[in-house]
Design a protein around this motif. Structure first.
Motif, short mmCIF file in Angstrom:
data_model
loop_
_atom_site.label_atom_id
_atom_site.label_comp_id
_atom_site.label_asym_id
_atom_site.label_seq_id
_atom_site.Cartn_x
_atom_site.Cartn_y
_atom_site.Cartn_z
N ARG A 628 -59.94 40.99 64.01
CA ARG A 628 -61.11 39.79 64.37
C ARG A 628 -60.50 38.45 64.48
NH1 ARG A 628 -65.69 40.58 60.05
NH2 ARG A 628 -66.67 39.18 61.56
N VAL A 629 -61.10 37.94 65.50
CA VAL A 629 -60.81 36.41 65.76
C VAL A 629 -61.73 35.61 65.09
CG1 VAL A 629 -60.44 34.61 67.49
CG2 VAL A 629 -59.63 36.89 67.81
N THR A 630 -63.11 35.96 65.08
CA THR A 630 -64.10 35.34 64.43
C THR A 630 -64.44 35.87 62.86
OG1 THR A 630 -65.85 36.74 65.33
CG2 THR A 630 -65.09 34.86 66.84
N SER A 631 -65.02 34.97 62.37
CA SER A 631 -65.71 35.48 60.79
C SER A 631 -66.99 34.70 60.68
CB SER A 631 -64.72 34.76 59.89
OG SER A 631 -64.48 33.39 60.06
N ASN A 632 -67.65 35.39 59.73
CA ASN A 632 -69.20 35.12 59.41
C ASN A 632 -69.05 34.13 58.76
OD1 ASN A 632 -70.32 37.01 61.37
ND2 ASN A 632 -70.00 38.71 59.60
N ARG A 633 -70.08 33.14 58.72
CA ARG A 633 -70.30 32.30 57.57
C ARG A 633 -70.66 32.64 56.44
NH1 ARG A 633 -73.43 28.67 60.56
NH2 ARG A 633 -75.53 29.50 59.70
N ILE A 634 -69.95 32.27 55.16
CA ILE A 634 -70.72 32.83 53.86
C ILE A 634 -70.92 31.60 52.91
CG2 ILE A 634 -68.94 34.81 54.18
CD1 ILE A 634 -66.93 33.22 52.36
N THR A 635 -71.74 31.83 52.00
CA THR A 635 -72.01 30.94 51.17
C THR A 635 -71.84 31.36 49.61
OG1 THR A 635 -74.59 31.95 50.93
CG2 THR A 635 -73.90 30.32 52.77
N PRO A 636 -72.22 30.79 48.42
CA PRO A 636 -71.94 31.35 47.33
C PRO A 636 -73.18 32.24 46.77
CG PRO A 636 -71.87 28.70 47.31
CD PRO A 636 -72.23 29.30 48.64
N SER A 637 -74.13 32.34 47.64
CA SER A 637 -75.10 33.56 47.53
C SER A 637 -74.92 34.64 48.49
CB SER A 637 -76.45 32.97 47.63
OG SER A 637 -76.46 31.78 46.65
N TYR A 638 -73.65 34.64 49.15
CA TYR A 638 -73.59 35.94 50.03
C TYR A 638 -73.43 37.30 49.42
CZ TYR A 638 -71.14 38.53 53.72
OH TYR A 638 -71.18 39.13 54.71
N LEU A 639 -74.42 38.11 50.01
CA LEU A 639 -74.44 39.45 49.34
C LEU A 639 -73.86 40.36 50.38
CD1 LEU A 639 -75.12 41.12 46.86
CD2 LEU A 639 -77.59 41.49 48.02
N PRO A 640 -72.65 41.11 50.06
CA PRO A 640 -72.03 42.01 51.02
C PRO A 640 -72.78 43.34 51.35
CG PRO A 640 -70.63 41.25 49.37
CD PRO A 640 -71.74 40.75 48.98
#
Length: 922
Positions: A628-640
């Motif tokens: 993967r070249v790209t990545s999703n934006r994450i936050t401190p409330s990110y729920l996988p």
């Protein structure tokens, strides 16, 4: 004759006016030409002169009646006054006209006086009809009416009358054209006084003082020659502006502009009109405001904008926010590596693989001399130069001895190259911000390269290297701090700003990897300035910019796309490194992190092997194989997503954000509830709307990435255990119990921990602490341990050691007893939230309550062992545990965390540690 018309005041002449000095003129700007009275305003003087005119007209009317009875049929002979008119063509009649004896140039026949004409208008008309300098003699015989007016004027007019007429003529001359409506130059001139004189509509005019005043004859509008020279000179003396015409000067004198009115009444603010003013434009009003050929801005004086600008406070010259255009700027940047500094006009020559093998990363003698020159030119270097790096390299490449006797040699190029190699091999994997394939030491900024070499010398650990680091660190720290402070005052290119932040990040890590109190204290200001600058530029707000892919997709050339991707990836890693630094310093300083977790949105770094592909071809092959070249934006409330395995970079970034929230919540909620609650932070979190979601987030992360926690990145697994441990044990109380604030708080904290050790939260935290020790003890030689894992090991040692110290000593682990081994593997997805929530009455599988030994130990306690050795409560078992953790800490990461290991040795009463906690020697 002047007595007959009632004008008894001394006549005013230009000579007498010119005899007055300039000071008198400034003090008395408006002087009546008849009685020499002074007035501060022109409109008052105008009304005063009209009073003189009224008196003169009354006396003249009585005198005419007497003359007609006594001298009827007698021709009067008029002799000009010696002071003849001094006005040339275009200046009007001079101030010297008046009655007096003497022969006349011509005898005018007597005629009947016309009562409908005033004397002043008759004198005016006679002046216009009388030829000048003998020209037009053939037309010198006037009509009977004109003869009467001429005779009456020459017989009765005085110099004072001409002054009065000059003022009235000026008012008439300055009137607006009939086709342009009258506008006052200022809102002060409301229709109360001036409209009586300027309004051309006679129906709206109030009755004059005398009906004869309306019959005065004035020269045509716009005719400058009708203005009296005396009035023009008087106004010019009070308004010495360049390029003023008589009309402009008299208009300003009779009807002051806004500036004059403001000077006389500073509390009133005049409002300028935006329309073309016929007074200010000399009556030329041909350009219509609606004319498209006329610019809107040209109708407003430029100085007016400057006056408006002065009313507002000056805007602070802050640099523009970096994040909104960061990805676009880096994608379009010309350099191959944003951590390289190419001077203007120089050609970038990346180091080849062959040169890298032969020239030791490009750090040669020339590069060494530049590093030494940068240190010598630093502000703090003057005081240290004699004892540290004031020496020069010898011809053989070795550093010469310093002139200070017991000085520190500047390392030769070979040692510096080894230090750079130690950094890239052993420390770079923990903070992989350098893009090695495009990195060259010759192109690197001097402060950045110095920080890299000092970290490598710290890892090298020899006596000379450690001494050089100790002497050089304050100078390098000041250089870097000065650069970071320039971020708030200078608007630098984005790549330059990221270079400065990367240098500051390396300087903070240089202070933290040794764990020395003095260096961390010196670097605290740099930590505050660096994190504040990053927040001001929005580096932790990835939502302020479009995704980097939107700029990379536009590039068709693989080489250009690869280099642009590397520049963006380097910036992403610098941003993540700043987050980690904030977490580390918040833990070490026992304070709240500077970064506000609720506002953080970041793009996690990509995979390590993709970032270190040494060519565009290899990079493109990895992309084609699915990396993967790209990545999703994450936050401190990110729920996988449940069941979705996270890659190591995303998992590490997410755990860092969770840990950031833990530190922030502990500090923010420190004064809520009692100590029994604070020793179990999850209880306080459950009552706080901003923190209650931390527990399910961490538990869900264990169930969705349990395999990754076992086999993937070592530091991520340690970080997850440390976060869960801190939910059940407030590490601040354990630091106080160890003696961080002295004996008094230590005794109180130990009492609180003694009560805490009997709770399920305490037993779950002990399990997490033991697994931190196991992960680091079982690490492979190739595993790199970052400083955050060292902090986690220190906190785990405090929790585990003080728990063993405070539990009752009667607990034993027999053969038939249900004794739990703390280092055995645990199915954390099955444990769920046990120990982090109150135990329900009827356990259920969704909440993670089962009948295995781990859950039984968390809920009910019982005997336990570490590496098969049963441990009883008390000081001896706690001392053994602390020494094991201290020994493990000293052997990690090829550097010594001196402060943390020193604390553990002191707590275990170990006399083998002879160096002070802040010794600078190796």
């Amino acid at each position: 004759m002047s007595d007959r018309v009632g004008l008894t005041c001394r006549p005013f002449t230009p000579s007498s006016a010119s005899s007055n000095n300039e000071a008198d003129t400034r003090e008395r700007p408006y002087e009546c030409p008849t009685c020499k009275k002074h007035f501060s305003r022109s409109d008052v003087l105008f009304r005063h002169c009209k009073g003189h005119a009224q008196n003169a007209l009354n006396r003249l009317s009585n005198s005419q009646q007497n003359q007609q009875q006594a001298q009827h049929g007698v021709d009067d002979k008029q002799t000009p006054h010696p002071a003849t008119s001094q006005g040339e063509a275009g200046a009007g009649p001079g101030p010297g006209l008046g009655p007096g004896p003497g022969p006349g140039p011509e005898r005018t026949p007597q005629s009947q006086q016309d009562p409908s004409l005033s004397p002043l208008s008759r004198r005016r008309e006679s002046q216009q009809l009388q030829p000048a300098n003998g020209e037009g003699a053939q037309n010198s015989i006037p009509s009977p009416a004109s003869q009467a007016r001429h005779s009456s004027l020459n017989h009765h007019a005085s110099p004072n009358d001409s002054r009065i007429e000059a003022l009235i003529n000026a008012a008439q001359h300055l009137g607006t054209p009939s086709d342009v409506p009258w506008r006052s130059p200022s809102p002060i001139n409301i229709q109360a006084e001036n409209d009586r004189f300027m309004n051309r509509n006679h129906d709206n005019m109030p009755p004059p003082i005398d009906p004869a005043i309306d019959m005065l004859s004035f020269s045509p509008q716009g005719h400058v020659s009708s203005l009296d020279q005396w009035a023009f000179e008087l106004v010019q003396s009070n308004h010495p502006l360049p390029n003023r015409t008589p009309a402009d000067a008299l208009q300003t004198w009779l009807f002051p502009l806004d500036g004059d009115l403001l000077a006389s009444n500073p509390h009133h603010m005049a409002i300028d009109h935006f329309e073309n003013d016929p007074f200010r434009n000399g009556g030329d009003n041909q350009a219509s405001p609606s004319d498209s050929s006329v610019s809107i801005a040209s109708r407003i004086p430029r100085e007016r904008f400057a006056r408006v600008e002065s009313c507002w406070p000056s805007r602070s010259r802050k640099p523009s926010r970096l994040m909104p255009t960061l990805w676009q700027s880096l994608a379009q940047c010309d350099c191959s590596n944003i951590l390289s500094e190419i001077h203007p006009g120089a050609i970038e020559t990346p180091i080849s693989e062959r040169e890298r093998r032969n020239s030791r990363w490009g750090l040669d003698e020339e590069c060494r001399d530049m590093l030494q020159g940068a240190l010598n030119s630093a502000p703090q270097a003057a005081s240290l130069r004699s004892e540290s790096y004031g020496d020069t390299a010898s011809s053989s490449g070795d550093a010469g001895a310093s002139p200070g006797g017991e000085g520190v040699r500047f390392p030769p190029a070979e040692i510096l190259d080894i230090a750079l190699e130690m950094y890239l091999y052993y420390y770079h994997p923990t903070l992989p911000i350098i893009h090695i394939p495009t990195f060259s030491a010759k192109n690197a900024p001097r402060p950045l390269l110095l920080c890299m070499c000092l970290i490598g010398l710290s890892i090298l650990g020899t006596a000379g290297a450690s001494k050089f680091v100790s002497k050089t660190f304050p100078v390098v720290l000041q250089m870097v701090t000065a650069e970071v402070q320039s971020l708030s005052t200078r608007d630098l290119p984005p790549q330059k700003q990221m270079r400065i932040m990367a240098t500051g990040l390396l300087a903070l890590n240089l202070a933290s990897i040794t764990g020395r109190k003095s260096r961390i204290s010196q670097a605290e200001k740099l930590y505050n300035d660096l994190i504040a600058a990053a927040q001001n530029h929005g580096l932790f707000s990835a939502n302020e910019s479009a995704t980097p892919e939107s700029y990379l997709d536009e590039m068709l050339d693989i080489e250009a796309r690869w280099k642009a991707w590397c520049r963006i990836e380097c910036a992403k890693r610098i941003i993540f490194g700043l987050l980690e630094a904030d977490c580390w310093y918040a833990a070490y300083l026992s304070t709240s992190p500077m970064i506000r977790p609720e506002s953080v949105q970041i793009l996690p770094p990509s995979e390590y092997n993709l970032y270190h592909a040494n060519s565009a071809t290899k990079w493109f092959h990895l992309v084609q194989r699915g990396v993967r070249v790209t990545s999703n934006r994450i936050t401190p409330s990110y729920l996988p997503t449940p069941g979705l395995k996270l890659d190591s970079s995303t998992l590490r970034s997410l755990l860092t954000l969770f840990l950031l929230r833990v530190y922030e919540s502990n500090d923010r909620l420190a004064n809520i509830g009692g100590s029994h609650k604070h020793l179990e932070p999850w209880r306080v979190y459950a009552e706080d709307s901003r923190s209650r979601e931390l527990i399910p987030l961490l538990i869900n992360l264990s169930s969705s990435s349990i395999d990754a926690l076992r086999t993937a990145d070592l530091n991520s697994a340690v970080l997850w255990h440390a976060s869960c441990m801190m939910l059940g044990a407030n590490t601040r109380y354990f630091e106080l119990a160890a003696g961080r604030a002295g004996p008094g708080p230590a005794v109180a904290a130990l009492e609180d921990i003694s009560a805490w050790s009997h709770t399920p939260s305490a037993r779950r935290s002990v399990l997490h602490a033991a697994h931190i020790f196991k992960l680091l003890f079982d690490r492979k030689v190739s595993d790199i341990v970052n400083p955050h894992s060292v902090v986690a090991l220190f906190q785990a040692a405090l929790v585990l050691g003080l728990y063993i110290f405070t539990i009752p000593p009667s607990t034993s682990c027999g053969i038939n007893d249900n004794c739990i081994e703390l280092l055995d593997l645990v199915d954390w997805s099955g444990v769920g939230q046990v120990g982090l929530i109150d135990t329900p009455r009827s356990p259920g599988a969704p909440l993670g309550f089962g009948d295995n030994s781990v859950i039984n130990f968390i809920r009910n306690g019982g005997p336990f062992s570490i590496t098969g050795i049963a441990l009883e409560g008390g000081y001896l078992a706690a001392r053994r545990t602390l020494l094991h953790c201290a020994d493990l800490m000293d052997g990690m990461g090829r550097w010594k965390s001196r402060t943390f290991s020193q604390i553990l040795h002191i707590m275990s009463d170990d006399l083998t540690e002879t160096d002070g906690p802040d010794s600078d020697e190796a």
